[in-house]
Structures are given as C-alpha cells and as structure tokens.
Enzyme design. Structure first.
Site, PDB file in Angstrom:
ATOM      1  N   LYS A 211       0.832  -1.196   0.000  1.00 40.83           N
ATOM      2  CA  LYS A 211       0.000   0.000   0.000  1.00 40.83           C
ATOM      3  C   LYS A 211       0.871   1.253   0.000  1.00 40.83           C
ATOM      4  O   LYS A 211       1.611   1.501   0.947  1.00 40.83           O
ATOM      5  CB  LYS A 211      -0.896   0.049   1.235  1.00 40.83           C
ATOM      6  N   GLU A 285      10.607   0.747   9.740  1.00 40.50           N
ATOM      7  CA  GLU A 285      11.559   1.828   9.459  1.00 40.50           C
ATOM      8  C   GLU A 285      10.836   3.111   9.789  1.00 40.50           C
ATOM      9  O   GLU A 285       9.909   3.503   9.077  1.00 40.50           O
ATOM     10  CB  GLU A 285      11.966   1.832   7.975  1.00 40.50           C
ATOM     11  N   CYS A 319      13.626  10.723   6.159  1.00 43.78           N
ATOM     12  CA  CYS A 319      13.606  10.151   7.512  1.00 43.78           C
ATOM     13  C   CYS A 319      14.950  10.324   8.191  1.00 43.78           C
ATOM     14  O   CYS A 319      15.019  10.549   9.387  1.00 43.78           O
ATOM     15  CB  CYS A 319      13.249   8.683   7.431  1.00 43.78           C
ATOM     16  N   GLU A 417      10.510  15.211  15.343  1.00 42.57           N
ATOM     17  CA  GLU A 417      10.835  15.225  13.922  1.00 42.57           C
ATOM     18  C   GLU A 417       9.992  16.322  13.255  1.00 42.57           C
ATOM     19  O   GLU A 417       8.770  16.341  13.403  1.00 42.57           O
ATOM     20  CB  GLU A 417      10.470  13.856  13.352  1.00 42.57           C
TER      21      GLU A 417
HETATM   22  P1  NAD Z   1       2.605   7.834   8.317  1.00 39.96           P
HETATM   23  O1  NAD Z   1       3.053   6.920   9.394  1.00 39.96           O
HETATM   24  O2  NAD Z   1       1.559   8.805   8.617  1.00 39.96           O
HETATM   25  O3  NAD Z   1       2.111   6.983   7.090  1.00 39.96           O
HETATM   26  C1  NAD Z   1       2.881   5.967   6.520  1.00 39.96           C
HETATM   27  C2  NAD Z   1       1.983   4.987   5.839  1.00 39.96           C
HETATM   28  O4  NAD Z   1       1.204   4.310   6.816  1.00 39.96           O
HETATM   29  C3  NAD Z   1       0.997   5.587   4.854  1.00 39.96           C
HETATM   30  O5  NAD Z   1       0.878   4.729   3.753  1.00 39.96           O
HETATM   31  C4  NAD Z   1      -0.304   5.604   5.666  1.00 39.96           C
HETATM   32  O6  NAD Z   1      -1.449   5.565   4.866  1.00 39.96           O
HETATM   33  C5  NAD Z   1      -0.175   4.343   6.472  1.00 39.96           C
HETATM   34  N1  NAD Z   1      -0.941   4.291   7.713  1.00 39.96           N
HETATM   35  C6  NAD Z   1      -1.438   5.308   8.447  1.00 39.96           C
HETATM   36  N2  NAD Z   1      -2.071   4.834   9.541  1.00 39.96           N
HETATM   37  C7  NAD Z   1      -1.985   3.486   9.485  1.00 39.96           C
HETATM   38  C8  NAD Z   1      -2.428   2.434  10.348  1.00 39.96           C
HETATM   39  N3  NAD Z   1      -3.082   2.679  11.471  1.00 39.96           N
HETATM   40  N4  NAD Z   1      -2.154   1.158   9.997  1.00 39.96           N
HETATM   41  C9  NAD Z   1      -1.465   0.888   8.868  1.00 39.96           C
HETATM   42  N5  NAD Z   1      -1.021   1.840   8.029  1.00 39.96           N
HETATM   43  C10 NAD Z   1      -1.271   3.128   8.334  1.00 39.96           C
HETATM   44  O7  NAD Z   1       3.927   8.514   7.818  1.00 39.96           O
HETATM   45  P2  NAD Z   1       4.049   9.580   6.632  1.00 39.96           P
HETATM   46  O8  NAD Z   1       3.614  10.883   7.161  1.00 39.96           O
HETATM   47  O9  NAD Z   1       3.475   9.076   5.376  1.00 39.96           O
HETATM   48  O10 NAD Z   1       5.642   9.547   6.395  1.00 39.96           O
HETATM   49  C11 NAD Z   1       6.504  10.278   7.140  1.00 39.96           C
HETATM   50  C12 NAD Z   1       7.192   9.424   8.191  1.00 39.96           C
HETATM   51  O11 NAD Z   1       7.842   8.302   7.627  1.00 39.96           O
HETATM   52  C13 NAD Z   1       8.265  10.184   8.907  1.00 39.96           C
HETATM   53  O12 NAD Z   1       8.157   9.983  10.288  1.00 39.96           O
HETATM   54  C14 NAD Z   1       9.554   9.569   8.381  1.00 39.96           C
HETATM   55  O13 NAD Z   1      10.637   9.679   9.248  1.00 39.96           O
HETATM   56  C15 NAD Z   1       9.164   8.173   8.143  1.00 39.96           C
HETATM   57  N6  NAD Z   1      10.048   7.536   7.173  1.00 39.96           N
HETATM   58  C16 NAD Z   1      10.972   6.622   7.623  1.00 39.96           C
HETATM   59  C17 NAD Z   1      11.840   6.001   6.739  1.00 39.96           C
HETATM   60  C18 NAD Z   1      12.852   4.999   7.213  1.00 39.96           C
HETATM   61  O14 NAD Z   1      13.385   4.272   6.397  1.00 39.96           O
HETATM   62  N7  NAD Z   1      13.120   4.903   8.498  1.00 39.96           N
HETATM   63  C19 NAD Z   1      11.757   6.294   5.378  1.00 39.96           C
HETATM   64  C20 NAD Z   1      10.823   7.222   4.945  1.00 39.96           C
HETATM   65  C21 NAD Z   1       9.974   7.832   5.863  1.00 39.96           C
END
Ligand code: NAD
Ligand code: MN
Length: 507
Positions: A211, A285, A319, A417
C-alpha cells in the site's frame, strides 16, 4: 583538504576581495536563471486509477475514490481507488494463490530474470517515472531524475543478482521464503520505498501486497504497468491504494506472514501492537532526528554542502535528514555565516524546473505541521533565520529553508521530527560532548561526522547510537548497504545481506 590549502596560499588582497563580496552577498539578490522546465505532457495520467490485483487494474469493491493532487499547484491530478477491507482481502488471497501455485514453484534463477527485466524497464521509462514522482510528490525533478529513479533501478538490479545466490549469503544454513508479505510505505520517497520493499521480497521468493501513501500513489501504480510489461506472473505483486484504514486492514489480515512498514513512529507503534501475539514477522523503518557533527578540522566548505544536502534535500522530507547540526564552538559563528549566505542562494519553486533546489511540501497538512513547529521554536526562544531574499510561489505548498540557532537539547524543536527544511543548531566543545548531545534523542536512524582525522571519525562513529553513520558525506544510499534504526527509529534493516534476512526464514 584542497580548499584549506588554497585558502592558506591565497594572497591577502584576494582574501579581502572575497570577503567583501561575501559579506554583501548575504542579502544581495542572487543571479536569476531562465526557467528550464521539464516537459510533462508526454506522461499520460488516467483520470481514475484502479487497484492492481492479480496482474490487472480492477475497480475497488468499495466503489470509493479520492483525489491525488499536485502539491506545487494544488490542482487535482487524478482519482485513486480507496481499497476497503474486502479489497485488501481479495489482494491477499490473490497473493497467496500466486505464492502457492507459481512463485514458489519457479526456479530462483527465473525469479532473478523477472527482477532484471523490471530493472531494465525502469531504466527505459526513467524520465516518465521521474516526472510522475515530481508532480505527485512535489520533489525537484533534479532529485527524482538523478537520485530516486536511478536508486530504484539499482535496487531491482541488486536484488535480481541475489535471487539465485541466496545460499551464498547464508552458507551452511537452510533458507525459505516467508510467504505473503504486507507492506505499507510513506509519501516522501514513493518509488524508492516501493523498490526497497518489493525487490528483496520477490528475490527471496515471497509474494507481495503493498500500500503506497494516500498522497502519492501514481508512480507506484506506474510500476504496476512495468510489472505487466515484464511479464511478472499475475498476483505476485498487488497494489492496494488508500489511507490509514486500508493500511490497517492489510497489516491486520490473518493470512499474511510478514509486515514491513516505513512511516512515522506513531503509526509504527500502532502496527507493532496490531502484530503482537501473531505469527507475523515485522520490520519497522520509522522517524528520525539525526545529528550532523562538524569538527573544527573538517573541510568546512564541503561540510556546508553536506549540511545543505542533509536537511534541505527533498524539502527535509527525509527520515534520516541531518536535522540537528552540532558545531564545534570554535567554528560555529563562521559556519553559521556561511550557512546564511548559502541559504540565500537556494531556489525554492516549481519542482519541474531543473534549477529548483527545494520543491513543494507534499500536502497542506504537512505544511501546517511544519509552520506550527517553526512557531513553537520561536515561542521557546530559538533564533530563527529565514533568507529574506528567497521568493516562494503564491500557489501550492512551499516552505523557505530556515534554521534555528541557540537551540538547547530541551527544546521541543530538537526532540521532535519536523520533516521539513528546518535545521536546529547547537554547539559543543569536545568529542565526548558531541556524542552525548547526538545520542540525546529517542531516535537513532542516522548521523554524519565531519573531520579530517580518520581516527576521530572512527571513535565518534563507534559511539553514536545510529543505524547509519556517514563520514564526510551525507544522504548517500546504496542497495548493498543496510539501512535502519535504533530505538524509536525502528526494528530491522533494509538493504544488503541484512535486508535479505528480513524476507527469509533462516535456519
Ligand atoms: P505515516 O506513518 O503517517 O504513514 C505511513 C503509511 O502508513 C501511509 O501509507 C499511511 O497511509 C499508512 N498508515 C497510516 N495509519 C496506518 C495504520 N493505522 N495502519 C497501517 N497503516 C497506516 O507517515 P508519513 O507521514 O506518510 O511519512 C513520514 C514518516 O515516515 C516520517 O516519520 C519519516 O521519518 C518516516 N520515514 C521513515 C523512513 C525509514 O526508512 N526509516 C523512510 C521514509 C519515511
Ligand atoms: Mn499527490
């Protein structure tokens, strides 16, 4: 090294001229470039996009759609299907069937062939993928073209090579695929995160339901066309689009063997709770608040570019962004002056323009979050610097690059963050103090160390609690190098041999 020598050798007259121009440079307007906009009209975008299940695009059973927009203009690009729990269930069943009947039956060499084919098709269609990524995400075309898409192809090539050599990665051990994996990714590197997830899963013999994030589905859906073109057997990769509820249905599905998630720590914790007590394997991650340490003996001009690349690259939507700058006290003032001058030269604007350094923030919600945190930083007494000369477009979601100096570890700004082009700066006097400050965070994703002394770099890097430590560089990625975090930054590693382990049962 070279910079330092050159500076020492230059005559006093030259130095004073440089200094003069530099001082006035701080507020002087920079050279304007003529626009150089990447054409985007060759990229066809379907008005309505189905789910990708069983090798075909299908309408969602839910019958619901939502809009994806171009964050640089606020205009709607297309409609995306919202997958319900029923749609997710169909995708998982399809992936299971493909696992049992096809993917687990073919030879490892053949799996590798599909991955090689996918990698080559990605290269062939790289411009199209880069443009789509830029329009839907807001990142500069220079980055999607030169960083994201080449790395996406590299990940498929790298894992294609592993597919039939896995027993060399784990000599003397028995290995088996896990089965069906459910993967959820964020919006900051849509294609690259998809590649990090899909390529190792397939190479290790698993089938996939993935997804993408709700604001960035288009480029990942384009990947589905590439899977079709590569002749990848139906159902081996399935894509379900939607928001949190769709993701939650996927990770909660009883017939998946592994969950791989990249996103915020907040959602990561929800997922860890959802998966606890099941047989599912889990890798996470998550977020970061990475420290970038500059010692006085570093090549400062190079370090400055490292800092710029570390936090302003991709609007700070990284990230592992180097969001906390730690400067050795003796160089702090000069370095901050250099940084100010450099910020006035950054170009914020149309992501499709090849000269753009900083593109659009991915959504209105993200921009609001960033603005709120900047306000909070001011309220807490941080000293904000934003280049006055930096113009931003009237439409769309944009944020000027900025930084806070005089920030102590107790500030909210140095703990949470921000996920935007906002840097916090503090100082240190000894390597021990630098390490202490760098490790004073709930996260532990990455860090950067700049010094001319190899021994110092090794000592400091060894003491840093971060999954990745870059020395005299920042934000460099390679499929063979494992990536992942400590503490609240996550569990497990992606990339390299470690990354393979996450998709195999190794005995
Ligand atoms: P997010 O956690 O809001 O969303 C990530 C994904 O999870 C999206 O596809 C979202 O639709 C889905 N999601 C939301 N709620 C969910 C739930 N309850 N169950 C399952 N899936 C759910 O994060 P974001 O705002 O899209 O991305 C930013 C974050 O991602 C930042 O904190 C960043 O640091 C992190 N990030 C980490 C890495 C890494 O490799 N460590 C890489 C990229 C981004
Ligand atoms: Mn979008």
């Amino acid at each position: 090294m070279t910079t330092k020598r050159a500076q020492k050798k230059s005559s006093p007259a030259v130095t004073s001229i440089t200094q003069k121009t530099r001082l006035s440079g701080a507020e002087a307007p920079r050279f304007e470039y003529a626009p150089s906009v990447q054409s985007s009209d060759f990229v066809q975008i379907e008005k309505r996009n189905g789910l990708f299940i069983g090798g075909k695009f299908v309408e969602p059973k839910s019958g619901r759609y939502f809009a994806t927009i171009n964050p640089a203009t606020g205009e709607k690009l297309a409609e995306i299907s919202e997958a319900s729990a029923d749609d997710v269930d169909l995708a998982v069943k399809t992936a299971r069937k493909a696992y049992v009947n096809v993917w687990s039956k073919i030879s490892a060499k053949e799996r590798g062939r599909y991955l090689f084919r996918i990698a080559r098709l990605i290269q062939e269609r790289s411009r199209e993928l880069a443009v789509l990524e830029t329009i839907d995400n807001g990142k500069p075309i220079r980055e999607s073209r030169d960083v994201d898409v080449p790395l996406v192809a590299a990940h498929f090539f790298y894992h294609a090579g592993w597919a039939d050599k896995l027993h060399y990665a784990f000599p003397g051990q028995t290995i088996a695929p896990l089965g069906v994996v459910g993967q959820v990714i964020p919006w900051n590197f849509p294609l690259l995160m998809a590649a990090w997830k899909i390529a190792p899963a397939l190479a290790c013999g698993n089938t996939v339901v993935l997804k993408p994030a709700e604001t960035t589905s288009l480029s990942v859906l384009r990947l589905a066309q590439i899977f079709q073109e590569a002749g990848l057997p139906d159902g081996v990769v399935n894509l379900v689009t939607g928001a949190g509820a769709t993701g939650s249905a996927l990770v909660g599905h009883s017939d998946i063997n592994k969950v791989a998630f990249t996103g915020s720590t907040e959602v990561g914790k929800i997922i860890a709770r959802a998966v606890a007590g099941t047989n599912k394997r889990l890798t996470l991650e998550l977020g970061g608040k990475s420290a970038h340490i500059i010692f006085e003996d570093a090549a400062l001009d190079q370090a400055l570019e490292g800092v710029i690349n570390g936090i302003y690259f991709n609007q700070g939507h990284v990230c592992c962004a180097g969001s906390r700058l730690l400067l050795e006290e003796s160089i702090a003032k000069d370095f901050i002056d250099k940084l100010k001058r450099r910020l006035t030269k950054l170009r914020v604007g149309n992501p499709l323009d090849k000269n753009t350094d900083i593109g659009a923030i991915n959504s209105e919600g993200e921009l609001k979050k960033i603005k709120k945190l900047i306000q909070l930083g001011c309220d807490e007494g941080g000293e904000l610097y934003e280049p006055k000369t930096c113009k931003i477009p009237e439409k769309g979601y944009f944020q000027r690059p900025c930084f806070f100096s005089n920030v102590s570890s107790s500030f909210t700004l140095s703990r949470v963050e921000i996920f935007g082009p906002v840097l916090t700066i503090s100082t240190f006097r000894t390597p021990q103090e630098a390490v202490l400050k760098a490790n004073d965070t709930p996260y532990g994703l990455a860090a950067g160390v700049w010094s001319e002394k190899g021994a110092k770099i090794h000592k400091v890097a060894g003491a840093l609690k971060a999954g990745v430590v870059w020395a005299n560089t920042y934000n460099k990625f390679d499929p063979s190098a494992p990536f992942g975090g400590y503490n609240e930054s996550g569990w497990g590693r992606e990339g390299g041999r470690h990354g393979l382990m996450a998709y195999l049962d190794v005995k």
